[in-house]
Design a protein around this motif. Structure first.
Motif, PDB file in Angstrom:
ATOM      1  N   ALA A   1      -1.629   3.755   5.016  1.00 24.03           N
ATOM      2  CA  ALA A   1      -1.637   2.385   4.483  1.00 24.03           C
ATOM      3  C   ALA A   1      -2.374   1.441   5.435  1.00 24.03           C
ATOM      4  O   ALA A   1      -3.153   0.588   5.002  1.00 24.03           O
ATOM      5  CB  ALA A   1      -0.212   1.894   4.242  1.00 24.03           C
ATOM      6  N   LEU A   2      -2.145   1.610   6.722  1.00 32.24           N
ATOM      7  CA  LEU A   2      -2.843   0.765   7.691  1.00 32.24           C
ATOM      8  C   LEU A   2      -4.344   1.055   7.665  1.00 32.24           C
ATOM      9  O   LEU A   2      -5.161   0.125   7.670  1.00 32.24           O
ATOM     10  CB  LEU A   2      -2.268   0.976   9.098  1.00 32.24           C
ATOM     11  N   ALA A   3      -4.707   2.328   7.622  1.00 25.91           N
ATOM     12  CA  ALA A   3      -6.134   2.683   7.568  1.00 25.91           C
ATOM     13  C   ALA A   3      -6.800   2.079   6.342  1.00 25.91           C
ATOM     14  O   ALA A   3      -7.898   1.518   6.428  1.00 25.91           O
ATOM     15  CB  ALA A   3      -6.303   4.205   7.590  1.00 25.91           C
ATOM     16  N   TRP A   4      -6.144   2.186   5.199  1.00 26.02           N
ATOM     17  CA  TRP A   4      -6.713   1.614   3.979  1.00 26.02           C
ATOM     18  C   TRP A   4      -6.796   0.091   4.074  1.00 26.02           C
ATOM     19  O   TRP A   4      -7.772  -0.508   3.649  1.00 26.02           O
ATOM     20  CB  TRP A   4      -5.874   1.990   2.772  1.00 26.02           C
ATOM     21  N   SER A   5      -5.776  -0.534   4.631  1.00 26.62           N
ATOM     22  CA  SER A   5      -5.736  -1.999   4.627  1.00 26.62           C
ATOM     23  C   SER A   5      -6.758  -2.628   5.562  1.00 26.62           C
ATOM     24  O   SER A   5      -7.181  -3.761   5.328  1.00 26.62           O
ATOM     25  CB  SER A   5      -4.329  -2.500   4.962  1.00 26.62           C
ATOM     26  N   VAL A   6      -7.146  -1.925   6.615  1.00 27.51           N
ATOM     27  CA  VAL A   6      -8.131  -2.490   7.553  1.00 27.51           C
ATOM     28  C   VAL A   6      -9.453  -1.715   7.539  1.00 27.51           C
ATOM     29  O   VAL A   6     -10.303  -1.927   8.393  1.00 27.51           O
ATOM     30  CB  VAL A   6      -7.570  -2.579   8.992  1.00 27.51           C
ATOM     31  N   ASP A   7      -9.608  -0.822   6.550  1.00 26.09           N
ATOM     32  CA  ASP A   7     -10.833  -0.033   6.394  1.00 26.09           C
ATOM     33  C   ASP A   7     -11.183   0.703   7.689  1.00 26.09           C
ATOM     34  O   ASP A   7     -12.272   0.555   8.242  1.00 26.09           O
ATOM     35  CB  ASP A   7     -11.992  -0.925   5.944  1.00 26.09           C
TER      36      ASP A   7
ATOM     37  N   PHE B   1       0.799  -1.223   0.000  1.00 23.90           N
ATOM     38  CA  PHE B   1       0.000   0.000   0.000  1.00 23.90           C
ATOM     39  C   PHE B   1       0.835   1.278   0.000  1.00 23.90           C
ATOM     40  O   PHE B   1       0.322   2.351  -0.302  1.00 23.90           O
ATOM     41  CB  PHE B   1      -0.902   0.038   1.245  1.00 23.90           C
ATOM     42  N   LEU B   2       2.105   1.192   0.399  1.00 24.53           N
ATOM     43  CA  LEU B   2       2.889   2.395   0.693  1.00 24.53           C
ATOM     44  C   LEU B   2       3.076   3.327  -0.496  1.00 24.53           C
ATOM     45  O   LEU B   2       2.961   4.546  -0.344  1.00 24.53           O
ATOM     46  CB  LEU B   2       4.241   2.021   1.301  1.00 24.53           C
TER      47      LEU B   2
END
Length: 167
Positions: free
Chosen positions: A128-134, A102-103
């Motif tokens: 990236a973390l926010a996007w990956s775990v919605d 995602f980075l």
């Protein structure tokens, strides 16, 4: 509220209710370094505990490292590192390496984000973390505006959590 032609009282009542309601936070919140540091300093530790009751709190290993560095070197308060370690137990800590796919896109998005346009890519791992775990992001700054994630200040998050689960 002014009614448009064809809108009945039911629609107006619904709109009035929506204007009063605060959008609920996502069930998962990404915590940034500033929030962690504020909690360690005692300024929002109660908020951290309250949020942990109703949501899943996640962060990256880089956020925890940054908080450690700022507490030890910036604030010159190494005695608070144990408090940081205790608070980190409330969080699911994700290694940045796991967010690698995602980075690149997150860096591009942050570079083009409207509010800062300063080209700062420092928080690409948080996005990236926010996007990956919605998830939404719990933060004190506006660097994530225009990136497609909701952000929460501590007062607004506490208000939204209280409204979602009145006790």
């Amino acid at each position: 509220m002014v009614a448009r032609s064809g809108e009945g009282p039911d629609r107006q009542a619904w709109q009035a209710a929506q204007a009063e309601a605060v959008r609920a936070p996502s069930t998962t919140l990404v915590v940034d370094a500033a929030i962690l540091i504020a909690a360690v300093r005692g300024r929002s530790s109660g908020a951290m505990l309250r949020a942990a009751e109703g949501t899943i709190l996640v962060t990256t290993d880089r956020v925890v490292q940054e908080a450690r560095r700022r507490i030890e070197l910036g604030l010159k308060r190494p005695e608070l590192l144990a408090v940081l370690d205790d608070l980190a137990e409330l969080l699911t800590v994700v290694p940045v390496v796991a967010l690698e796919p995602f980075l690149g896109r997150c860096e591009e998005t942050l570079r083009d984000a409207v509010p800062s346009r300063n080209g700062s890519l420092r928080d690409a791992h948080v996005l990236a973390l926010a996007w990956s775990v919605d998830a939404d992001v719990w933060t004190t700054h506006r660097d994530f505006a225009g990136t497609g994630v909701a952000t929460w200040s501590t007062p607004n998050l506490m208000r939204a959590l209280a409204e979602a689960d009145p006790q």
